[in-house]
Scaffold this motif. Structure first.
Motif, mmCIF file in Angstrom:
data_model
loop_
_atom_site.group_PDB
_atom_site.id
_atom_site.type_symbol
_atom_site.label_atom_id
_atom_site.label_comp_id
_atom_site.label_asym_id
_atom_site.label_seq_id
_atom_site.Cartn_x
_atom_site.Cartn_y
_atom_site.Cartn_z
ATOM 1 N N ARG A 123 0.873 -1.136 -0.203
ATOM 2 C CA ARG A 123 -0.018 0.047 -0.001
ATOM 3 C C ARG A 123 0.724 1.315 0.046
ATOM 4 O O ARG A 123 0.571 2.280 -0.684
ATOM 5 N N ASN A 124 1.849 1.267 0.865
ATOM 6 C CA ASN A 124 2.612 2.425 0.940
ATOM 7 C C ASN A 124 3.706 2.598 -0.166
ATOM 8 O O ASN A 124 4.063 3.808 -0.722
ATOM 9 N N GLN A 125 4.302 1.348 -0.789
ATOM 10 C CA GLN A 125 5.225 1.383 -1.712
ATOM 11 C C GLN A 125 4.890 1.492 -3.330
ATOM 12 O O GLN A 125 5.407 2.004 -4.210
ATOM 13 N N VAL A 126 3.986 0.725 -3.563
ATOM 14 C CA VAL A 126 3.358 0.389 -4.975
ATOM 15 C C VAL A 126 1.841 0.408 -4.768
ATOM 16 O O VAL A 126 1.258 -0.298 -5.453
ATOM 17 N N PRO A 127 1.164 1.614 -4.365
ATOM 18 C CA PRO A 127 -0.055 1.805 -4.350
ATOM 19 C C PRO A 127 -0.853 1.649 -5.590
ATOM 20 O O PRO A 127 -2.115 1.424 -5.780
ATOM 21 N N GLN A 128 -0.330 1.729 -6.804
ATOM 22 C CA GLN A 128 -0.736 1.682 -8.007
ATOM 23 C C GLN A 128 -1.017 0.452 -8.480
ATOM 24 O O GLN A 128 -1.697 0.137 -9.444
ATOM 25 N N ALA A 129 -0.584 -0.553 -7.781
ATOM 26 C CA ALA A 129 -0.399 -2.023 -8.469
ATOM 27 C C ALA A 129 -1.510 -2.716 -8.046
ATOM 28 O O ALA A 129 -2.087 -2.707 -6.769
ATOM 29 N N HIS A 130 -1.946 -3.433 -8.971
ATOM 30 C CA HIS A 130 -2.933 -4.555 -8.797
ATOM 31 C C HIS A 130 -2.361 -5.669 -8.117
ATOM 32 O O HIS A 130 -1.553 -6.219 -8.684
ATOM 33 N N VAL A 131 -3.097 -6.244 -7.264
ATOM 34 C CA VAL A 131 -2.436 -7.644 -6.572
ATOM 35 C C VAL A 131 -3.329 -8.767 -7.039
ATOM 36 O O VAL A 131 -4.400 -8.795 -7.085
ATOM 37 N N ALA A 132 -2.359 -9.732 -7.605
ATOM 38 C CA ALA A 132 -2.927 -10.935 -8.398
ATOM 39 C C ALA A 132 -2.604 -12.028 -7.581
ATOM 40 O O ALA A 132 -1.545 -12.287 -6.981
ATOM 41 N N ALA A 133 -3.610 -13.355 -7.403
ATOM 42 C CA ALA A 133 -3.139 -14.594 -6.488
ATOM 43 C C ALA A 133 -2.328 -15.366 -7.350
ATOM 44 O O ALA A 133 -2.558 -15.483 -8.649
ATOM 45 N N SER A 134 -1.679 -16.193 -6.860
ATOM 46 C CA SER A 134 -0.783 -17.288 -7.414
ATOM 47 C C SER A 134 -0.851 -18.587 -6.435
ATOM 48 O O SER A 134 -1.183 -18.161 -5.560
ATOM 49 N N SER A 135 -0.753 -19.516 -7.029
ATOM 50 C CA SER A 135 -0.921 -20.859 -6.282
ATOM 51 C C SER A 135 0.108 -20.752 -5.030
ATOM 52 O O SER A 135 0.141 -21.526 -4.108
ATOM 53 N N SER A 136 1.229 -20.402 -5.127
ATOM 54 C CA SER A 136 2.366 -20.109 -4.001
ATOM 55 C C SER A 136 3.182 -19.256 -4.642
ATOM 56 O O SER A 136 3.144 -18.580 -5.525
ATOM 57 N N THR A 137 4.194 -18.628 -3.445
ATOM 58 C CA THR A 137 5.037 -17.469 -3.744
ATOM 59 C C THR A 137 6.096 -18.042 -4.811
ATOM 60 O O THR A 137 6.340 -17.245 -5.764
ATOM 61 N N ALA A 138 6.481 -19.295 -4.661
ATOM 62 C CA ALA A 138 7.560 -19.710 -6.024
ATOM 63 C C ALA A 138 6.867 -19.758 -7.205
ATOM 64 O O ALA A 138 7.599 -19.413 -8.274
ATOM 65 N N ALA A 139 5.601 -20.288 -7.239
ATOM 66 C CA ALA A 139 4.878 -20.193 -8.659
ATOM 67 C C ALA A 139 4.787 -18.784 -9.122
ATOM 68 O O ALA A 139 4.808 -18.615 -10.358
ATOM 69 N N ALA A 140 4.512 -17.731 -8.358
ATOM 70 C CA ALA A 140 4.441 -16.479 -8.882
ATOM 71 C C ALA A 140 6.012 -16.058 -9.518
ATOM 72 O O ALA A 140 6.025 -15.442 -10.482
#
Length: 318
Positions: A123-140
């Motif tokens: 929210r503070n550093q990339v407020p313009q970014a859309h957050v998308a879900a992935s099956s895991s952090t490594a998969a992202a």
């Protein structure tokens, strides 16, 4: 031996499995094949089918609490047993295909539990970014690395440093978690039904369903634990799914089923609750022993049982 984990390589679940293998005898660990899965539910299906011998799954996070996907899978069957636990320190980085200014990031992908642990920073550093879900952090991280430079422009992933380095990503920022020192707890699950021996520093995990529309049923269950000196380290409610207002409770207890106080509590819960799924007793990874009052130690139960048996022997025949 085939052990499943939430993949791909370098997920925190993979790290938990590697920690577990490191604690095993070298000869036994060498015989284990680590098998990645896209979801805990998929791994559980293969475990029950006999395609894998065990699986490592996240169950609890120090920031977000219980991992609902794992809790629901464990509550759905009593044919699997937790035999061990691992705790992994959690730290996240923001990574991209190439060096990118933070104000140019348009999409950030990660697992929902990871997103929740870095939401303040995002929210503070990339407020313009859309957050998308992935099956895991490594998969992202893996999926981002697989994109062409044009496709990857403006995209980033929240993952571990290990995942970013493994998939050749550029780290844009590190230590982005909102709570320093966060941890995730993982459990190793098998279908053998064998319970590890008591160590004196153990946990017992179970899922209970309470009598429907019975006032004070939860209080009764908690009083059963209290009256036997059994402490809870976790309790979480999960919807059963048949209709609104019906919940099961996933509980971690301090102690082992071989402890008289734990066994006595389980017997009473079995009388009270229409459903009790016993999911296992296993060593605590931190080695911490429960602080048990003198009237709840094993010999106190044994002496009480023997006293009643002596009295019962005095009953005159009918």
């Amino acid at each position: 031996m085939r052990y499943g984990y939430l993949g791909p390589e370098t997920t925190f679940t993979h790290q938990a499995l590697l920690q577990a293998l490191a604690a095993m005898p070298e000869e036994a660990a060498a015989q284990v094949e680590a098998v990645p899965f896209s979801a805990v539910a998929t791994a559980t299906t293969d475990l029950l089918a006999g395609d894998i011998d065990a699986m490592m799954a996240p169950i609890e996070n120090s920031v977000e609490g219980g991992v609902s996907g794992t809790l629901d899978v464990l509550a759905a069957t009593d044919a699997i047993t937790i035999v061990a636990e691992q705790v992994v320190q959690i730290s996240f980085v923001l990574a991209a295909r190439s060096a990118t200014a933070l104000d140019q990031i348009e999409v950030v992908s990660s697992h929902p539990h990871a997103q929740a642990q870095v939401q303040g920073w995002l929210r503070n550093q990339v407020p313009q970014a859309h957050v998308a879900a992935s099956s895991s952090t490594a998969a992202a991280a893996r999926d981002l690395a697989a994109l062409s430079p044009d496709q990857a422009r403006g995209r980033a992933a929240v993952c571990s440093r290990l995942a970013a380095e493994h998939f050749g990503l550029e780290i844009l920022a590190e230590g982005i978690e909102d709570y320093e020192g966060a941890q995730t707890r993982f459990v190793l699950v098998t279908r053998e039904g064998r319970i590890p021996a008591r160590t004196g520093a153990d946990k017992t995990t179970l899922v209970i369903q309470l009598p429907h529309n019975r006032a004070g049923a939860l209080l009764e269950a908690l009083e059963i634990l209290s009256s036997n000196g059994v402490n809870m380290s976790r309790i979480e409610s999960r919807p059963i799914g048949d209709f609104m207002g019906r919940y099961s409770f996933s509980i971690d207890l301090e102690g082992h089923i071989e402890d008289r106080r734990v066994a006595a509590a389980l017997r009473s819960l079995h009388r009270l609750c229409p459903v009790v799924h016993y999911l296992g007793s296993y060593p605590r990874v931190d080695g911490q022993r429960a602080d048990v009052r003198e009237d709840f130690v094993d010999h106190a139960y044994d002496e009480a049982r023997e006293w009643v048996e002596r009295l019962s022997a005095m009953i005159a025949p009918a």
